[in-house]
Design an enzyme around this catalytic site. Structure first.
Site, PDB file in Angstrom:
ATOM      1  N   GLY A 194     -27.408  58.582  88.039  1.00 53.86           N
ATOM      2  CA  GLY A 194     -27.736  58.179  86.791  1.00 53.86           C
ATOM      3  C   GLY A 194     -28.910  57.439  86.586  1.00 53.86           C
ATOM      4  O   GLY A 194     -29.424  56.639  87.222  1.00 53.86           O
ATOM      5  N   LYS A 231     -16.022  41.157  75.649  1.00 50.18           N
ATOM      6  CA  LYS A 231     -16.529  42.390  75.374  1.00 50.18           C
ATOM      7  C   LYS A 231     -16.022  43.109  74.301  1.00 50.18           C
ATOM      8  O   LYS A 231     -15.112  42.936  73.866  1.00 50.18           O
ATOM      9  CB  LYS A 231     -16.089  43.461  76.670  1.00 50.18           C
ATOM     10  CG  LYS A 231     -17.031  44.505  76.902  1.00 50.18           C
ATOM     11  CD  LYS A 231     -18.235  44.010  77.821  1.00 50.18           C
ATOM     12  CE  LYS A 231     -19.226  45.302  78.081  1.00 50.18           C
ATOM     13  NZ  LYS A 231     -20.141  44.827  79.029  1.00 50.18           N
ATOM     14  N   GLY A 256     -30.828  56.506  83.651  1.00 52.30           N
ATOM     15  CA  GLY A 256     -31.237  55.931  82.332  1.00 52.30           C
ATOM     16  C   GLY A 256     -31.846  54.655  82.580  1.00 52.30           C
ATOM     17  O   GLY A 256     -32.806  54.327  83.342  1.00 52.30           O
ATOM     18  N   VAL A 267     -31.139  51.821  83.750  1.00 53.37           N
ATOM     19  CA  VAL A 267     -31.298  51.143  84.915  1.00 53.37           C
ATOM     20  C   VAL A 267     -31.540  51.914  85.915  1.00 53.37           C
ATOM     21  O   VAL A 267     -32.525  51.624  86.891  1.00 53.37           O
ATOM     22  CB  VAL A 267     -29.777  50.432  85.202  1.00 53.37           C
ATOM     23  CG1 VAL A 267     -29.980  49.864  86.483  1.00 53.37           C
ATOM     24  CG2 VAL A 267     -29.241  49.675  84.129  1.00 53.37           C
TER      25      VAL A 267
HETATM   26  P1  NAD Z   1     -27.737  54.772  80.138  1.00 55.44           P
HETATM   27  O1  NAD Z   1     -27.238  55.258  79.112  1.00 55.44           O
HETATM   28  O2  NAD Z   1     -29.402  54.323  79.846  1.00 55.44           O
HETATM   29  O3  NAD Z   1     -28.035  55.853  81.256  1.00 55.44           O
HETATM   30  C1  NAD Z   1     -27.022  56.435  81.874  1.00 55.44           C
HETATM   31  C2  NAD Z   1     -27.558  57.785  82.664  1.00 55.44           C
HETATM   32  O4  NAD Z   1     -26.547  58.168  83.565  1.00 55.44           O
HETATM   33  C3  NAD Z   1     -27.921  58.819  81.499  1.00 55.44           C
HETATM   34  O5  NAD Z   1     -28.846  59.251  82.183  1.00 55.44           O
HETATM   35  C4  NAD Z   1     -26.773  59.931  81.693  1.00 55.44           C
HETATM   36  O6  NAD Z   1     -27.429  61.041  81.389  1.00 55.44           O
HETATM   37  C5  NAD Z   1     -26.266  59.530  83.080  1.00 55.44           C
HETATM   38  N1  NAD Z   1     -24.820  59.934  83.348  1.00 55.44           N
HETATM   39  C6  NAD Z   1     -23.870  59.958  82.642  1.00 55.44           C
HETATM   40  N2  NAD Z   1     -22.737  60.454  83.188  1.00 55.44           N
HETATM   41  C7  NAD Z   1     -23.021  60.836  84.514  1.00 55.44           C
HETATM   42  C8  NAD Z   1     -22.344  61.138  85.481  1.00 55.44           C
HETATM   43  N3  NAD Z   1     -21.111  61.589  85.192  1.00 55.44           N
HETATM   44  N4  NAD Z   1     -23.156  61.642  86.715  1.00 55.44           N
HETATM   45  C9  NAD Z   1     -24.482  61.503  86.669  1.00 55.44           C
HETATM   46  N5  NAD Z   1     -25.197  61.093  85.566  1.00 55.44           N
HETATM   47  C10 NAD Z   1     -24.628  60.414  84.528  1.00 55.44           C
HETATM   48  O7  NAD Z   1     -27.146  53.405  80.704  1.00 55.44           O
HETATM   49  P2  NAD Z   1     -27.724  52.296  81.696  1.00 55.44           P
HETATM   50  O8  NAD Z   1     -28.138  51.118  80.696  1.00 55.44           O
HETATM   51  O9  NAD Z   1     -28.628  52.809  82.499  1.00 55.44           O
HETATM   52  O10 NAD Z   1     -26.352  51.753  82.438  1.00 55.44           O
HETATM   53  C11 NAD Z   1     -25.966  52.592  83.788  1.00 55.44           C
HETATM   54  C12 NAD Z   1     -24.788  51.995  84.005  1.00 55.44           C
HETATM   55  O11 NAD Z   1     -24.930  50.564  84.437  1.00 55.44           O
HETATM   56  C13 NAD Z   1     -23.572  51.921  83.137  1.00 55.44           C
HETATM   57  O12 NAD Z   1     -22.359  52.092  83.966  1.00 55.44           O
HETATM   58  C14 NAD Z   1     -23.517  50.557  82.572  1.00 55.44           C
HETATM   59  O13 NAD Z   1     -22.507  50.207  81.911  1.00 55.44           O
HETATM   60  C15 NAD Z   1     -23.985  49.532  83.606  1.00 55.44           C
HETATM   61  N6  NAD Z   1     -24.748  48.369  83.383  1.00 55.44           N
HETATM   62  C16 NAD Z   1     -25.986  48.422  82.547  1.00 55.44           C
HETATM   63  C17 NAD Z   1     -26.690  47.230  82.326  1.00 55.44           C
HETATM   64  C18 NAD Z   1     -27.919  47.359  81.719  1.00 55.44           C
HETATM   65  O14 NAD Z   1     -28.627  46.241  81.639  1.00 55.44           O
HETATM   66  N7  NAD Z   1     -28.484  48.281  81.026  1.00 55.44           N
HETATM   67  C19 NAD Z   1     -26.150  46.031  82.916  1.00 55.44           C
HETATM   68  C20 NAD Z   1     -25.001  46.198  83.351  1.00 55.44           C
HETATM   69  C21 NAD Z   1     -24.172  47.303  83.761  1.00 55.44           C
END
Ligand code: NAD
Length: 356
Positions: A185, A82, A187, A189
């Site tokens: 959250g 990572k 975003g 996902v």
């Molecule tokens: P993203 O940045 O697109 O969305 C995250 C969302 O969470 C945003 O809307 C943000 O406003 C919100 N947020 C942030 N802090 C918050 C809090 N304290 N309370 C409530 N909402 C909050 O991220 P993503 O790509 O959707 O990923 C979400 C999580 O999943 C992350 O932890 C990421 O590491 C994990 N993840 C993502 C992927 C992927 O394919 N994108 C894969 C594996 C793991």
């Protein structure tokens, strides 16, 4: 600060951390290489401002370890790695950011294939294309067109099938219909996950730090939102953490009013003891590195030439039987699924080590 860094590295069982300062922007780059038993250490690049440098290193090392288990759980030939780009507090303008990403890409290239990467928190599709313009080791970028794949919908699909496996285990039916599911959250996902669960008839409760984002999606899906201050005590069947890590901890576990925790966030548990705390409270936890592996699986399959979206989604759905096995093994031995998942990946890694 120096001692903090050493105290992070000292107990870590990984192969090593490559460290570099980008002097033009003041960004620290940590590339954590955890394990190469199954293949080249491979994992996303996280781009973020951290309160202190040791927090960035902790993120890199913990996430790299999670990648070792994620690839092993998927049975894919990659090792755990990572990268973290710890940005300076002062925001970078577009030019400075572009420069940083190009130099970071050239740095990865200089490692001659020792590390492969993809997108993670804070890294946009454009960012990944910029990094890929300087190196050959970015997964999720088509090197002919320089188009970048968003892993979010694939990760969301994996979370949904894993969540269904957990529903089947707890309620005897895998249907989300009429189940109350709290998605934190919304975003890359959380939003596709919420849309898909809504289409399957789930009663959703949505939360995001960005209240406008939560309200807009709640209006689209005709569902409720929950305030952040009372989030963990919100009665629901499933809590799906899809925002940040460490939301499941000694403070929040006693408040939880759900039967299942199943979401995409990495490192959902603050510390190892939280797995047992959840188990003691009768809350079924689907280990993060297994349930959130759909995006990693899809972009690594794409890298091998499999590009058809429906087929990628079908392959991602293959996470479900692995999750079912983990949940059943945990139930049979009355342990946390964290223990069963770790047994599974340790078996896979041990088998491979025997053949090396
Ligand atoms: P993203 O940045 O697109 O969305 C995250 C969302 O969470 C945003 O809307 C943000 O406003 C919100 N947020 C942030 N802090 C918050 C809090 N304290 N309370 C409530 N909402 C909050 O991220 P993503 O790509 O959707 O990923 C979400 C999580 O999943 C992350 O932890 C990421 O590491 C994990 N993840 C993502 C992927 C992927 O394919 N994108 C894969 C594996 C793991």
């Amino acid at each position: 600060m120096g001692q903090d860094i050493l105290s992070v590295i000292e107990p870590w069982d990984g192969n090593g951390v490559i460290t570099r300062l980008d002097p033009l922007t003041g960004t620290w780059i940590f590339i954590a290489l955890h394990d190469s038993t199954l293949g080249t250490p491979t994992g996303g690049t996280r781009i973020k401002v951290y309160p202190e440098l040791s927090a960035a290193l902790i993120d890199a090392t913990r996430l790299a370890e999670g990648m070792t288990y994620k690839w092993a759980g998927l049975g894919m030939d990659y090792g755990g790695g990572k990268a973290v780009l710890a940005l300076p507090e002062q925001p970078l303008d577009d030019n400075a950011r572009q420069g940083l990403l190009k130099r970071y890409g050239a740095f990865i290239e200089s490692l001659s294939g020792a590390f492969k990467t993809g997108a993670d928190l804070g890294a946009s599709a454009d960012d990944m294309a910029t990094i890929a313009s300087r190196c050959q080791h970015v997964l999720g970028v088509d090197y002919d067109t320089m188009d970048s794949t968003d892993p979010g919908p694939f990760t969301a699909h994996g979370v949904e099938v894993g969540l269904r496996a957990a529903l089947a285990q707890v309620f005897g039916s895998d249907s989300p219909a009429d189940r109350t599911i709290l998605v934190q959250g919304l975003g890359g996902v959380g939003a596709p996950l919420a849309r898909s669960l809504a289409a399957d008839g789930a009663r959703l409760i949505l939360n995001d730090l960005d209240a406008h984002r939560a309200e807009t999606l709640a209006e689209e899906l005709s569902c409720q939102t929950a305030a952040s201050d009372s989030l963990y005590s919100t009665p629901c069947d499933v809590y799906a953490p899809c925002a940040i890590g460490a939301t499941v901890n000694a403070q929040t576990i006693p408040q939880l009013a759900c039967r299942i925790v199943a979401g995409s966030a990495n490192n959902q548990l603050l510390e190892a003891e939280d797995a047992e705390r959840l188990h003691q409270r009768g809350v079924l936890y689907v280990p993060d590195y297994i349930i959130n592996s759909g995006g990693a699986m899809a972009i690594s399959l794409q890298h091998t030439g499999l590009t058809e979206r429906d087929e990628l989604m079908r392959r991602v759905a293959g996470i479900r039987p692995a999750i079912t096995e983990i949940l059943q093994e945990a139930a049979a031995s009355n342990t946390s699924p964290v223990v069963a998942a770790r047994h599974r990946v340790d078996r896979i890694l041990a088998q491979r080590r025997e053949t090396i």
